[in-house]
Design a protein around this motif. Structure first.
Motif, short mmCIF file in Angstrom:
data_model
loop_
_atom_site.label_atom_id
_atom_site.label_comp_id
_atom_site.label_asym_id
_atom_site.label_seq_id
_atom_site.Cartn_x
_atom_site.Cartn_y
_atom_site.Cartn_z
N ALA A 131 18.99 44.97 40.33
CA ALA A 131 19.35 44.19 38.95
C ALA A 131 20.36 43.72 38.06
CB ALA A 131 17.94 43.98 38.34
N LYS A 132 21.11 44.57 38.63
CA LYS A 132 22.03 45.62 38.11
C LYS A 132 23.93 44.35 38.66
CE LYS A 132 25.53 49.32 36.43
NZ LYS A 132 25.56 50.68 36.16
N LEU A 133 23.67 45.20 40.51
CA LEU A 133 24.30 44.88 41.06
C LEU A 133 24.27 42.85 41.24
CD1 LEU A 133 23.39 47.30 45.07
CD2 LEU A 133 25.56 47.33 42.96
N LYS A 134 23.49 42.48 40.96
CA LYS A 134 23.36 40.45 41.15
C LYS A 134 24.63 40.56 40.03
CE LYS A 134 19.41 40.03 43.76
NZ LYS A 134 17.48 39.13 43.18
N CYS A 135 23.91 41.66 38.66
CA CYS A 135 24.36 40.85 37.42
C CYS A 135 25.92 41.03 37.64
CB CYS A 135 23.79 41.78 36.73
SG CYS A 135 22.88 40.73 35.51
N GLY A 136 26.66 42.43 38.07
CA GLY A 136 27.68 42.49 38.01
C GLY A 136 28.77 42.13 39.60
N ILE A 137 27.91 41.75 40.41
CA ILE A 137 28.81 41.10 41.21
C ILE A 137 29.15 39.08 40.57
CG2 ILE A 137 29.18 39.94 43.19
CD1 ILE A 137 27.03 42.25 44.51
N GLY A 138 27.74 38.75 40.17
CA GLY A 138 28.20 37.95 39.75
C GLY A 138 29.05 37.42 38.67
N PHE A 139 28.74 38.41 37.66
CA PHE A 139 29.94 38.74 36.43
C PHE A 139 31.91 38.77 36.81
CE2 PHE A 139 32.57 40.59 33.03
CZ PHE A 139 32.14 39.82 32.47
N PHE A 140 31.77 39.39 37.90
CA PHE A 140 33.04 39.68 38.38
C PHE A 140 33.84 38.41 39.04
CE2 PHE A 140 32.12 44.58 37.73
CZ PHE A 140 33.33 44.74 36.90
N LEU A 141 32.62 37.92 39.93
CA LEU A 141 32.82 36.99 40.99
C LEU A 141 33.00 35.65 39.85
CD1 LEU A 141 31.29 37.55 44.12
CD2 LEU A 141 34.10 38.11 43.64
N ASP A 142 32.15 35.73 38.83
CA ASP A 142 32.00 34.60 38.29
C ASP A 142 32.84 33.80 37.07
OD1 ASP A 142 30.80 33.22 40.48
OD2 ASP A 142 28.29 33.78 39.68
N THR A 143 33.09 35.31 36.05
CA THR A 143 33.47 35.08 35.25
C THR A 143 34.49 35.74 34.67
OG1 THR A 143 31.17 35.12 34.18
CG2 THR A 143 33.00 36.03 32.76
N VAL A 144 35.00 36.94 35.49
CA VAL A 144 36.19 37.63 35.27
C VAL A 144 37.17 36.87 36.54
CG1 VAL A 144 37.51 39.63 36.05
CG2 VAL A 144 35.34 39.20 34.65
N LYS A 145 36.57 36.16 37.85
CA LYS A 145 37.41 35.27 38.63
C LYS A 145 37.93 36.13 40.03
CE LYS A 145 36.12 31.26 37.08
NZ LYS A 145 35.27 30.94 37.56
N PHE A 146 37.24 37.37 39.74
CA PHE A 146 37.61 38.29 40.96
C PHE A 146 37.26 37.74 42.32
CE2 PHE A 146 37.55 42.68 38.72
CZ PHE A 146 38.92 42.75 38.12
N GLU A 147 38.51 37.84 43.19
CA GLU A 147 38.62 37.34 45.06
C GLU A 147 37.25 38.93 45.35
OE1 GLU A 147 38.77 34.79 46.35
OE2 GLU A 147 40.49 34.04 44.49
N ARG A 148 36.44 38.23 46.20
CA ARG A 148 35.82 38.98 46.68
C ARG A 148 36.43 40.67 47.42
NH1 ARG A 148 33.53 35.03 50.16
NH2 ARG A 148 34.26 36.47 51.28
N GLN A 149 37.71 40.29 47.59
CA GLN A 149 38.75 41.69 48.01
C GLN A 149 38.59 42.63 46.98
OE1 GLN A 149 38.98 42.35 51.57
NE2 GLN A 149 37.51 40.85 51.61
N VAL A 150 38.82 42.45 45.64
CA VAL A 150 39.20 42.96 45.11
C VAL A 150 37.93 43.83 44.64
CG1 VAL A 150 39.03 42.76 42.44
CG2 VAL A 150 40.54 41.30 43.06
N LEU A 151 36.65 43.41 45.19
CA LEU A 151 34.92 44.23 44.99
C LEU A 151 35.39 45.54 46.44
CD1 LEU A 151 32.64 41.77 42.89
CD2 LEU A 151 33.86 43.66 41.61
N VAL A 152 35.53 44.64 46.87
CA VAL A 152 35.85 45.53 48.68
C VAL A 152 36.36 46.52 47.75
CG1 VAL A 152 36.72 45.93 50.91
CG2 VAL A 152 34.76 43.57 49.87
N ARG A 153 38.09 46.55 47.80
CA ARG A 153 38.89 47.43 47.77
C ARG A 153 38.95 48.23 46.57
NH1 ARG A 153 42.37 43.61 47.43
NH2 ARG A 153 42.69 43.67 45.77
N ARG A 154 37.65 48.02 45.04
CA ARG A 154 37.30 48.69 44.40
C ARG A 154 35.88 48.44 44.00
NH1 ARG A 154 42.23 49.00 40.99
NH2 ARG A 154 40.81 50.38 39.46
#
Length: 235
Positions: A131-154
């Motif tokens: 549940a936390k992973l879903k919320c986190g990935i969604g927030f970073f990708l959809d709201t913060v507008k991170f590229e997926r590679q940002v999360l891959v690196r960090r």
């Protein structure tokens, strides 16, 4: 082998575990300790690992070697300081849970190689609830507008508290930008890493005319839907 103090801690740990038999043959426990040491897990790391997961000491030799082999097959090496964290994580996850989390990341467009790369950088990531992973990935990708590679690196970003750190800080930055307190948006990756007192000093106290408003937004502001908040709290 462990020193006397760590040996005492080990015995106390085993006694706290109803399923553990402290009368296990010393040779079996010693053999498992020796094997873990051969894998580069020594000293304080070894003591911490077996305190947190004492069943490693009473596993059969074949099961222990299979566990470590599985971790090594994921790309870890014996000289990798993250190996001990990966071993601990894998003792906490069933194969089914591991596969479920892999599919969760795939549903957001991550490849298996990217998933394993993230696991290697932050083994504790897979102990985070789905549940936390879903919320986190969604927030970073959809709201913060991170590229997926940002999360891959960090990938450690996904281990921060959304409610207590990530979302409040993001809201503060957006308010500061809208009021032109900041000339440009700072790196959110760096902002998330700041200790609490440093964040407060650098951003909340930056402009005395807006400090009260910013502090209120920081302490109470949050962009999650109520259903999402309940998911996180229950995870």
């Amino acid at each position: 082998m462990l020193d006397d103090r760590n040996n005492e801690n080990l015995i106390r740990t085993l006694r706290r575990c109803n399923w553990a038999n402290v009368n296990q043959p010393v040779v079996k426990v010693a053999a498992n300790v020796k094997y873990l040491e051969q894998c580069g897990i020594v000293g304080a790391q070894l003591a911490t690992l077996i305190t947190r997961q004492p069943r490693l000491l009473i596993m059969s030799e074949s099961d222990l070697k299979e566990l470590v082999s599985k971790v090594l097959d994921m790309g870890f090496s014996i000289d990798n300081r993250m190996l001990v964290h990966a071993v601990f994580t894998c003792t906490c996850l069933s194969d089914q849970t591991f596969e479920r989390k892999l599919e969760l990341f795939r549903s957001y467009g991550f490849t298996k190689d990217e998933f394993l790369s993230m696991f290697k950088k932050a083994p504790g990531l897979l102990r985070v609830s789905e549940a936390k992973l879903k919320c986190g990935i969604g927030f970073f990708l959809d709201t913060v507008k991170f590229e997926r590679q940002v999360l891959v690196r960090r990938p450690a970003c996904l281990m921060y508290s959304l409610e207590e750190r990530v979302i409040p800080r993001f809201k503060v930055l957006n308010i500061m930008m809208s009021k032109r307190i900041l000339k440009k948006m700072p790196s959110f990756l760096n902002v998330m890493r700041l200790p609490e007192d440093e964040f407060l000093e650098k951003f909340i106290s930056k402009d005395r005319n807006h400090a009260e408003e910013l502090l209120l937004a920081y302490k109470s502001g949050n962009l999650l839907l109520q259903s999402d908040k309940e998911q996180i709290r229950s995870s």
